[in-house]
Design an enzyme around this catalytic site. Structure first.
Site, mmCIF file in Angstrom:
data_model
loop_
_atom_site.group_PDB
_atom_site.id
_atom_site.type_symbol
_atom_site.label_atom_id
_atom_site.label_comp_id
_atom_site.label_asym_id
_atom_site.label_seq_id
_atom_site.Cartn_x
_atom_site.Cartn_y
_atom_site.Cartn_z
ATOM 1 N N ARG A 23 10.717 57.009 -26.714
ATOM 2 C CA ARG A 23 9.547 57.727 -26.185
ATOM 3 C C ARG A 23 9.640 57.845 -24.662
ATOM 4 N NH1 ARG A 23 9.423 57.629 -30.912
ATOM 5 N NH2 ARG A 23 7.668 57.348 -32.349
ATOM 6 N N GLU A 67 17.869 59.144 -39.962
ATOM 7 C CA GLU A 67 17.151 57.939 -40.377
ATOM 8 C C GLU A 67 17.762 57.471 -41.685
ATOM 9 O OE1 GLU A 67 14.711 56.216 -39.005
ATOM 10 O OE2 GLU A 67 13.776 57.499 -37.486
#
Length: 424
Positions: A260, A386
């Site tokens: 982030r 993922e």
């Protein structure tokens, strides 16, 4: 909204999961939303401090959340009031973590690592072991492998890339840039990256076509401090962030979420301004030396960089930009074709299903991520993979299944690389 705002308010004041703690009695629930309102409610819980170890906005797809003993009553009231399908998948996270560490310590006693030769897929390795391994490859394959120090973590652990070539000496080839270990607790990520390195170097003959016109530049472990911290003992096992300290409300909270922390729509939706939150974006963009290292690598490679691939865990997703908005990039069809190729290769080989699409439309908005920044920096294709989850925790399959998972991952990565080479 259909769901009860009154029940949701109960969670607003819930304390964030503490950084280093005993997870005795913590539970993991699988929750499956059947409506957009239920999916939105789960996402709101994730923003309010609940630790979702996998999350999706797709209806009928499971999310998994850690629930502390103090949160249990409120959580059960909420999902029951909303008639939300939920299953208990781990009744005592602390016991699972303790068992995992006991097994790991036994492996280290029985099979110490010298840093020479090939690594097995029968255990998870430390930062030092990973660095020793790629250094050894450079010594054993000096015409095809080059290792370079590219940065240092906050706690002064070395960050190194391994560049893999075919040894023909041609300069300025196109580049596939790959990294792993952004989030500390996702141990299977560096393990999968190490397997890719093994296939490209040790199994060169089988994969020479992937290196004919492309060099691979790989940073196997981005968040070295957090990764090492997560291996120090049971209290730190679920650590996610970096380790730089920040003061907040009179207390010290450690680290930012490196995924982030990138300066592209930094600290917008899906990130937190609270230093104690798992999705803390940092006090500024690129506040973490680890993300600065990735940024500088991206820009140094951008004129040759075709594909950026970052490996995370878990959820069975192949995601592409954007993560900051539901809008799609101009060449989204190319991105979709690459992700689809990887998903189909894995399913055809193993039966495992991967969902593919843009990050926001498959999961949720998460601004400031590395895949968005890689695409913004100039890479034609930027993918977050993922991996499949397994075991009592999810981030790390049992050591008996590491080989299964990393070989499956390689099938998808190889197929995506072949598609990129065909397209570009």
């Amino acid at each position: 909204m259909k769901y009860s705002l009154g029940l949701l308010v109960l969670f607003v004041g819930a304390t964030l999961v503490a950084a280093d703690q005993d997870y005795e009695g913590y539970r993991i629930y699988e929750v499956i939303p059947s409506s957009a309102d239920q999916a939105h409610l789960l996402h709101q819980l994730s923003l309010q401090g609940y630790d979702f170890i996998s999350e999706t906005r797709l209806l009928g797809h499971p999310s998994r959340v850690i629930v502390s003993p103090g949160q249990l009553e409120q959580f059960e009231r909420l999902v029951e009031a909303e008639n939300m399908t939920h299953n208990l998948v781990n009744s005592n996270l602390g016991a699972s973590i303790a068992e995992e560490f006991a097994q790991r310590q036994m492996q280290r006693l029985l099979a110490p690592i010298t840093g020479k030769g090939r690594l097995s897929t029968e255990r998870y390795y430390t930062h030092e072991e990973i660095i020793n391994y790629i250094d050894d490859l450079a010594q054993r394959f000096p015409s095809r492998v080059f290792v370079k120090t590219v940065g240092w973590s906050y706690e002064k652990r070395v960050l190194k890339t391994i560049t893999i070539t075919n040894g023909d000496g041609k300069a300025n080839k196109k580049v596939i840039f790959m990294d792993g270990g952004f989030h500390a607790r996702e141990w299977i990520s560096p393990a999968a990256v190490l397997y890719v390195i093994d296939q490209l170097v040790e199994q060169f003959e089988e994969n020479a076509h992937l290196l004919k016109d492309y060099d691979w530049v790989i940073l196997p472990l981005v968040n070295a401090d957090g990764y090492e911290h997560s291996q120090t003992g049971t209290l730190a096992r679920m650590w996610r962030k970096t380790r730089q300290p920040y003061t907040y409300g009179g207390q010290t909270c450690y680290g930012a979420d490196p995924n982030r922390n990138f300066d592209f729509h930094w600290n917008e939706e899906g990130a937190s301004s609270n230093p104690c939150a798992d999705t803390y974006a940092g006090p500024t963009a690129f506040s973490e030396p680890e993300t600065i290292t990735v940024r500088d690598l991206m820009h140094s490679l951008a004129d040759r960089g075709i594909m950026y691939l970052t490996i995370h865990s878990y959820g069975n997703y192949l995601l592409y930009p954007w993560g900051w908005t539901s809008d799609l990039p101009e060449n989204w069809e190319d991105l979709d074709a690459v992700a689809r190729t990887g998903a189909e290769a894995i399913q055809n080989a193993t039966g495992t299903e991967y969902t593919y699409g843009s990050s926001t439309n498959v999961l949720y908005i998460a601004a400031g991520a590395s895949d968005d920044y890689g695409y913004y920096a100039g890479f034609n294709v930027s993918i977050t993979m993922e991996l499949t989850g397994a075991g009592s925790i999810g981030f790390n399959p049992p050591v008996t299944r590491i080989d299964e998972f990393v070989t499956e991952t390689w099938i998808g990565i190889r197929a995506m690389a072949e598609k990129v080479i065909e397209m570009y």
